[in-house]
Write a protein that holds these residues in place. Structure first.
Motif: not given
Length: 337
Positions: A6, A9, A314, A318
């Motif tokens: 990501h 982030m 994750g 998401s």
């Protein structure tokens, strides 16, 4: 190790010891910008000796966080191994970690713990940061029952090691001094975070202390980040013997009634399907959270598997967009394979 799935982030992980090491090892698979906010109440071993002799913040948990975030470049990994190396023998250095001594020296030379940690982070090729949760050493004091003939009588136990290893039942913990200041860098990191993770770890001595620092609690309440609480894989001998997953959440709420999170990650094997999951869902709802059941254990151990935990975090990140869709959020249970 897969890294930075990501991109861009910002992740903040709060905790201490081996629990924080697991979270950081998972978080660095998701993002390169990871900040560790570390407990500073350790009073045992090498950390306790340096704290008592030099008046410094206990360096052990800070050192472990640095090692967890270190670069994978071979020479850097060698330095991370050196930082973690512990002297043997029976002399004055016996039991000290090299990294603890390096942090002690850097702190004395630079005159500031955060500056020392930033310099060590550069040595280890860390993109993120390691900061203490408070700028002063703290002590943990607990009310513990089961140590007297009368089970209704509580005894006050002081010190992180004593609390973590007590054969009694911990009822409540406090920080000394009460209402300590937070490290400004920790508050700033939480304010800028996209994902904040608390736990796993020693519940009364590594997890709950973070919500007992008023400025950290306020920063968590104001943060717009996704906030995730990761439960331990099993009760810990001493601190949480006999605790159910639901009990872990209750004692956290008792210490900080205003604290809230979005998700509680629970290993599927810790709470098998059945009535206990309904109780846990209700306890999580008091935190404003949804329970996520997923396999996050290292096979045959009570340690978190870094890759499995990274996958769980994750998936939460998401799914954030889906949660913001036009379908109203329904509090309850989510299970992932």
């Amino acid at each position: 190790m897969t890294r930075s799935t990501h991109t861009g982030m910002k992740v903040v992980a709060l905790g201490g010891g081996h629990g924080l090491y697991a979270t950081l090892s998972a978080a660095r698979m998701l993002a390169s910008d990871v900040t560790a906010v570390v407990t500073v109440a350790d009073d045992g071993g090498s950390s306790g000796r340096l704290r008592a002799e030099l008046g410094m913040l206990p360096p052990g948990d800070l050192r472990m966080a640095l090692a967890a975030l270190s670069s994978e470049e071979p020479r850097t990994r060698m330095w991370a191994d050196v930082m973690q190396h512990r002297f043997g023998g029976s002399g004055a250095l016996a039991g000290h970690s090299v990294g603890n001594l390096i942090l002690a020296g850097l702190t004395e030379v630079l005159g500031d713990t955060v500056l020392a940690l930033d310099e060590a982070a550069r040595l280890l090729g860390i993109d993120g940061r390691v900061v203490p949760m408070a700028p002063i050493p703290l002590d943990i004091e607990a009310d513990v029952s089961g140590l007297e003939d009368d089970p209704r009588v509580s005894r006050v136990i002081r010190g992180q090691v004593a609390v973590a290893t007590t054969p009694g039942k911990v009822r409540r913990v406090r920080l000394l001094p009460a209402d300590p200041p937070a490290t400004p860098e920790a508050v700033a990191a939480i304010a800028a975070a996209d994902l904040v993770v608390l736990g796993p770890g020693s519940w009364f001595s590594s997890v709950i202390p973070h919500v007992l620092v008023p400025e950290l609690l306020t920063a968590l309440a104001r943060s717009s980040a996704q906030k995730v609480l990761v439960l331990n894989l099993a009760p810990e001998l001493g601190e949480t013997t006999g605790f159910s997953a639901e009990r872990h959440l209750h004692v956290l709420s008792q210490h900080a009634p205003e604290f809230g999170v979005d998700h509680v990650v629970v290993d599927s094997a810790f709470v098998p399907p059945g009535g206990e999951r309904e109780h846990l869902a209700r306890a999580a709802a008091r935190l404003g959270a949804q329970v996520v059941y997923v396999d996050v254990a290292e096979s045959g151990t009570h340690a978190h598997h870094f890759g499995k935990l990274a996958a769980a975090l994750g998936s939460i990140v998401s799914s954030q967009g889906d949660a913001a869709s036009s379908v109203p959020r329904r509090e309850g249970i989510t299970s992932w394979p």
